[in-house]
Write a protein that holds these residues in place. Structure first.
Motif, short mmCIF file in Angstrom:
data_model
loop_
_atom_site.label_atom_id
_atom_site.label_comp_id
_atom_site.label_asym_id
_atom_site.label_seq_id
_atom_site.Cartn_x
_atom_site.Cartn_y
_atom_site.Cartn_z
N VAL A 208 52.18 -24.77 -15.28
CA VAL A 208 52.62 -25.14 -13.94
C VAL A 208 51.37 -25.18 -13.07
O VAL A 208 50.54 -24.28 -13.13
CB VAL A 208 53.63 -24.13 -13.35
CG1 VAL A 208 54.05 -24.54 -11.94
CG2 VAL A 208 54.84 -24.01 -14.25
N ARG A 209 51.25 -26.23 -12.27
CA ARG A 209 50.06 -26.40 -11.45
C ARG A 209 50.45 -26.49 -9.98
O ARG A 209 51.40 -27.18 -9.62
CB ARG A 209 49.32 -27.67 -11.88
CG ARG A 209 48.08 -27.97 -11.08
CD ARG A 209 47.30 -29.12 -11.68
NE ARG A 209 48.03 -30.39 -11.59
CZ ARG A 209 47.51 -31.57 -11.93
NH1 ARG A 209 46.29 -31.64 -12.41
NH2 ARG A 209 48.22 -32.67 -11.81
N ILE A 210 49.71 -25.79 -9.13
CA ILE A 210 49.90 -25.89 -7.67
C ILE A 210 48.64 -26.48 -7.08
O ILE A 210 47.53 -26.00 -7.34
CB ILE A 210 50.20 -24.51 -7.05
CG1 ILE A 210 51.51 -23.94 -7.62
CG2 ILE A 210 50.31 -24.62 -5.52
CD1 ILE A 210 51.85 -22.55 -7.10
N ARG A 211 48.81 -27.54 -6.29
CA ARG A 211 47.66 -28.18 -5.64
C ARG A 211 47.94 -28.35 -4.16
O ARG A 211 49.09 -28.53 -3.74
CB ARG A 211 47.38 -29.56 -6.27
CG ARG A 211 46.94 -29.48 -7.71
CD ARG A 211 46.46 -30.83 -8.23
NE ARG A 211 47.54 -31.80 -8.36
CZ ARG A 211 47.35 -33.09 -8.66
NH1 ARG A 211 46.13 -33.56 -8.84
NH2 ARG A 211 48.38 -33.90 -8.78
N PHE A 212 46.88 -28.30 -3.35
CA PHE A 212 46.96 -28.54 -1.92
C PHE A 212 46.28 -29.88 -1.61
O PHE A 212 45.26 -30.21 -2.21
CB PHE A 212 46.23 -27.46 -1.12
CG PHE A 212 46.80 -26.07 -1.26
CD1 PHE A 212 48.10 -25.87 -1.67
CD2 PHE A 212 46.01 -24.95 -0.96
CE1 PHE A 212 48.63 -24.59 -1.80
CE2 PHE A 212 46.52 -23.68 -1.06
CZ PHE A 212 47.82 -23.49 -1.50
N ARG A 213 46.86 -30.63 -0.67
CA ARG A 213 46.17 -31.81 -0.16
C ARG A 213 45.42 -31.40 1.11
O ARG A 213 46.04 -31.06 2.12
CB ARG A 213 47.14 -32.95 0.13
CG ARG A 213 46.41 -34.27 0.46
CD ARG A 213 47.35 -35.44 0.63
NE ARG A 213 48.00 -35.82 -0.60
CZ ARG A 213 47.45 -36.56 -1.57
NH1 ARG A 213 46.21 -36.98 -1.44
NH2 ARG A 213 48.13 -36.86 -2.64
N ILE A 214 44.10 -31.45 1.02
CA ILE A 214 43.24 -31.04 2.13
C ILE A 214 42.32 -32.21 2.49
O ILE A 214 41.60 -32.72 1.62
CB ILE A 214 42.40 -29.80 1.77
CG1 ILE A 214 43.33 -28.64 1.37
CG2 ILE A 214 41.52 -29.39 2.94
CD1 ILE A 214 42.60 -27.42 0.86
N ASP A 215 42.38 -32.65 3.73
CA ASP A 215 41.58 -33.78 4.20
C ASP A 215 41.77 -35.01 3.30
O ASP A 215 40.83 -35.75 3.01
CB ASP A 215 40.10 -33.42 4.27
CG ASP A 215 39.82 -32.34 5.29
OD1 ASP A 215 40.62 -32.19 6.23
OD2 ASP A 215 38.80 -31.63 5.16
N GLY A 216 43.01 -35.20 2.84
CA GLY A 216 43.33 -36.39 2.05
C GLY A 216 43.15 -36.24 0.55
O GLY A 216 43.62 -37.08 -0.21
#
Length: 562
Positions: A208-216
């Motif tokens: 399971v992967r968690i990612r954030f969108r930061i500055d696009g």
């Protein structure tokens, strides 16, 4: 021992005096916090300056680990518990020498333990403490989760889910304060603190992967254990009031969450079934980022004057266009904040309502019960509005009602999905609107995109472009020699990217009599664009060039936006 040796270096560099040092050492012991982390947290020295001092005294190289994909064979050589205990990462191997990244080269105990565990010689490189922490949390999310009760208890207890029905600030933690509850809270808090716009929770085969969108950009955030996948999704569904038993269909929900700092943040939640389980995406809706001054929207001064002149007219329609995620809603919210006065009746029709504003009547459409954009707009016209914000012109029926409303004494603000200002006219015609209706109602069309802003902490001159290169890109001779392209060299403040935040670039097309004549003649988009430029419109590229010249963004962003 290691803190004392590092302390000697800092005193020698006159970063701290003996009194400050004694207090810092005592505080770090009491709070069970690393001396290096305490040093940075207390803002005695920033990470970049600390690394430079350590590199100078210990003759070590500084390594930027931002965005690195770690070699799993290397990772397997050193136990996760040892990496977390000493805040180190194995990053390379040459013959019988293991290269580790550390933020404290004075930690002799760490070197001895690694030598004993791996039977290899150890070489050190330096890395920012914040980046090391981020990678360690990402790589060993399972361990982070299992230790959540001790490592994140304070933040989790101070955070709470607010009931959207009664606006109470009661925490939804269970009696046992289960680790999964604290883990979800910590992910939300971390995303807000890192200025993320979205959180992606993605199930795959075996992970399971968690990612954030930061500055696009999407950046890795954590890797929770596969065994926690169902509990993780279930917790988010409970928080957003979704059906737990429905896993076959997409669902939408909303979370109102109070951070430990007391900031209330809304999250728009969507689940989508995939072959390995439900994927969850949370859009972060920070109200403080929506209440913006018009001057902060990124407009050039003359373009801003044109926009304000258009939206302050008593009737007509003003359109903001661009791709999904280009900041159209923020621009419109800036406009209605500017217009929001006691003697003005402002109403919005949105899907969904992203931010709540005092003094503005907001309606959310509900297609499943027939509350469509067009039906809501018809009803709203009987509510005596002065200004109407229509979330999007989606179809011919909605467009016709909106344009007729604009011609009967209402100011209508709305959005469309088009790439530039001139192509908006063709899009309206494709919807079935006549040229005379467009000419009569539309005052202005603003196309916009977002480009990344150079980090102010590490801004430096970019010497990789020659005068010939800049001329080839379209920079005029008149600016040559008067500016230097800038870039961010990467620092802890921007996570090594060189960018921090985003800024909008705009293309403002005012419908002058000349342009209306062209529209009436049904000219093509290219000819209309040419006429708009002759009438004073600057293209997106030109306005992006202006931000490069001003040192706001980079040549690389200009090339990406072209």
């Amino acid at each position: 021992m290691m803190a004392t040796r590092l302390a000697d270096v800092l005193i020698g560099e006159k970063v701290v005096n003996a009194e400050q040092l004694a207090k810092l050492l005592e505080d770090s012991r009491k709070k069970n916090v690393r001396f290096v982390d305490a040093l940075v947290a207390e803002k005695i020295i920033d990470e970049g300056a600390l690394l430079q001092i350590l590199a100078k005294h210990y003759r070590l190289t500084i390594m930027d680990l931002h965005g690195i994909e770690l070699d799993q064979e290397l990772i397997a050589l050193v136990s996760p518990s040892l990496c977390k205990k000493h805040k180190i990462l194995p990053v390379g191997k040459r013959n019988s020498t293991l290269v580790i990244a550390t933020c404290d080269p004075t930690n002799v105990q760490c070197l001895d333990e690694i030598r004993f565990q791996t039977r290899l010689r150890v070489e050190q490189v330096l890395c920012a403490p914040s980046i090391l922490s981020e990678i360690i949390q990402r790589e060993w999310g399972a361990d982070v989760m299992s230790n959540m009760a001790s490592s994140l208890a304070t933040d989790a207890e101070n955070a709470s889910v607010i009931d959207t029905e009664n606006e109470s600030g009661q925490s939804e933690h269970s009696e046992d304060d289960a680790p999964i509850i604290q883990f979800v809270s910590s992910v939300l808090i971390d995303a807000v603190r890192k200025r993320a716009s979205d959180i992606h929770i993605e199930p795959y085969e075996g992970e399971v992967r968690i990612r954030f969108r930061i500055d696009g950009d999407l950046v890795p955030a954590a890797k929770p254990p596969v065994a926690a996948k169902s509990a993780l999704v279930a917790r988010i569904k409970v928080m957003s009031k979704m059906r737990l038993d429905e896993k076959r269909l997409p669902q939408d929900g909303r979370i109102r969450f109070k951070t430990p700092e007391g900031k209330v943040i809304d999250f728009r939640v969507n689940t989508l079934p995939t072959i390995y389980g439900e994927k969850v995406v949370l859009r972060i809706l920070d109200k403080s980022s929506a209440v913006v001054e018009m001057e902060s929207l990124g407009f050039e001064k003359d373009d801003l004057a044109k926009f304000i002149a258009a939206i302050t007219k008593p009737w007509g329609i003003c359109l903001v266009t661009g791709a999904t995620g280009s900041g159209k809603t923020t621009t419109l919210y800036g406009a209605i904040n500017f217009l929001n006065k006691p003697d003005v009746n402002i109403s919005t029709i949105e899907d969904p309502v992203e931010y709540n504003f005092r003094g503005i009547n907001q309606t959310q459409t509900k297609e499943h019960i027939g509350l469509t954009f067009s039906e809501t707009l018809r009803a709203l016209l009987r509510q005596d509005p002065d200004v109407i914000l229509l979330g999007e012109v989606r179809d011919k029926e909605t467009a016709e009602i909106a344009f007729k409303a604009a011609l009967t004494g209402h100011m209508v603000l709305s959005t469309l999905h088009t790439n530039d200002a001139a192509s908006t006219i063709m899009r309206l015609k494709d919807m079935g609107l006549d040229s005379f209706l467009i000419n009569a109602a539309v005052h202005i069309i603003v196309a916009q995109r977002l480009v990344r802003r150079i980090c102010k902490e590490c801004k430096t001159e970019d010497s990789s472009y020659s005068v010939a290169d800049l001329k080839k890109m379209g920079f005029p001779d008149s600016v040559m020699g008067k500016f230097k392209p800038m870039k961010g060299k990467g620092c802890p403040a921007c996570r090594g990217t060189g960018y921090k935040g985003r800024v909008a670039i705009h293309e403002v097309m005012v419908l002058t009599e000349t342009l209306k004549e062209k529209i009436g003649q049904n000219v093509g988009t290219a000819e209309l664009r040419k006429a708009a430029i002759a009438e004073g419109m600057r293209t997106l590229k030109i306005n992006c060039m202006r931000k490069v010249i001003a040192g706001t963004t980079t040549v690389g962003e200009l090339q990406a936006a072209d």
